[in-house]
Design an enzyme around this catalytic site. Sequence first.
Site, short mmCIF file in Angstrom:
data_model
loop_
_atom_site.label_atom_id
_atom_site.label_comp_id
_atom_site.label_asym_id
_atom_site.label_seq_id
_atom_site.Cartn_x
_atom_site.Cartn_y
_atom_site.Cartn_z
N ASN A 9 0.80 -1.22 0.00
CA ASN A 9 0.00 0.00 0.00
C ASN A 9 0.84 1.28 0.00
O ASN A 9 0.28 2.37 0.11
CB ASN A 9 -0.95 0.01 1.21
CG ASN A 9 -2.00 -1.07 1.09
OD1 ASN A 9 -2.42 -1.41 -0.01
ND2 ASN A 9 -2.43 -1.61 2.21
N CYS A 10 2.13 1.15 -0.12
CA CYS A 10 3.03 2.32 -0.14
C CYS A 10 3.04 2.94 -1.54
O CYS A 10 3.32 2.25 -2.53
CB CYS A 10 4.43 1.87 0.27
SG CYS A 10 5.70 3.14 0.08
N ASP A 11 2.73 4.22 -1.63
CA ASP A 11 2.70 4.90 -2.92
C ASP A 11 4.05 4.84 -3.64
O ASP A 11 4.10 4.64 -4.85
CB ASP A 11 2.27 6.36 -2.76
CG ASP A 11 0.80 6.51 -2.43
OD1 ASP A 11 0.02 5.57 -2.72
OD2 ASP A 11 0.42 7.56 -1.87
N ARG A 14 4.56 1.47 -5.14
CA ARG A 14 3.74 1.31 -6.35
C ARG A 14 4.37 2.04 -7.54
O ARG A 14 4.41 1.51 -8.65
CB ARG A 14 2.33 1.85 -6.10
CG ARG A 14 1.45 0.83 -5.43
CD ARG A 14 0.04 1.34 -5.37
NE ARG A 14 -0.22 1.45 -3.95
CZ ARG A 14 -1.19 2.12 -3.39
NH1 ARG A 14 -2.02 2.82 -4.11
NH2 ARG A 14 -1.36 2.13 -2.10
#
Length: 118
Positions: A9-11, A14
């Site tokens: 879930n880490c931008d 990603r």
Amino acid sequence: MITVWGLKNCDTCRKARAWLDSRSVAHAFRDVRADGVSAGDVKAWLDAVGAEVLVNRRGTTWRGLDDAAKAKAEDPAGTVDLLVANPAIIKRPVFVGGDGSVVVGFGKAEQARLEELA
């Protein structure tokens, strides 16, 4: 092949994975929370880049630790134990090349290093 360690879930993780995909760089993703991280991996990363680079002292997980836990980061063996027990403290993403080289983060300098690994 490059192994990307981070949080799903880490931008930044990603973005890094999308960047690798856009360049057709073969990579595998490992989530440090879901998959866990071994003491051997953490020690190898610390040997390669050092605690100042690998330990994220700006995040909420670090700020939530008590002083005794934070003090573990002053000792190499304690740092390994701390990061294995609290993998969200590891700066993200961590890239490990097929040759064992380690790159932490995803700034312009890190992207240049990744292009060398690809």
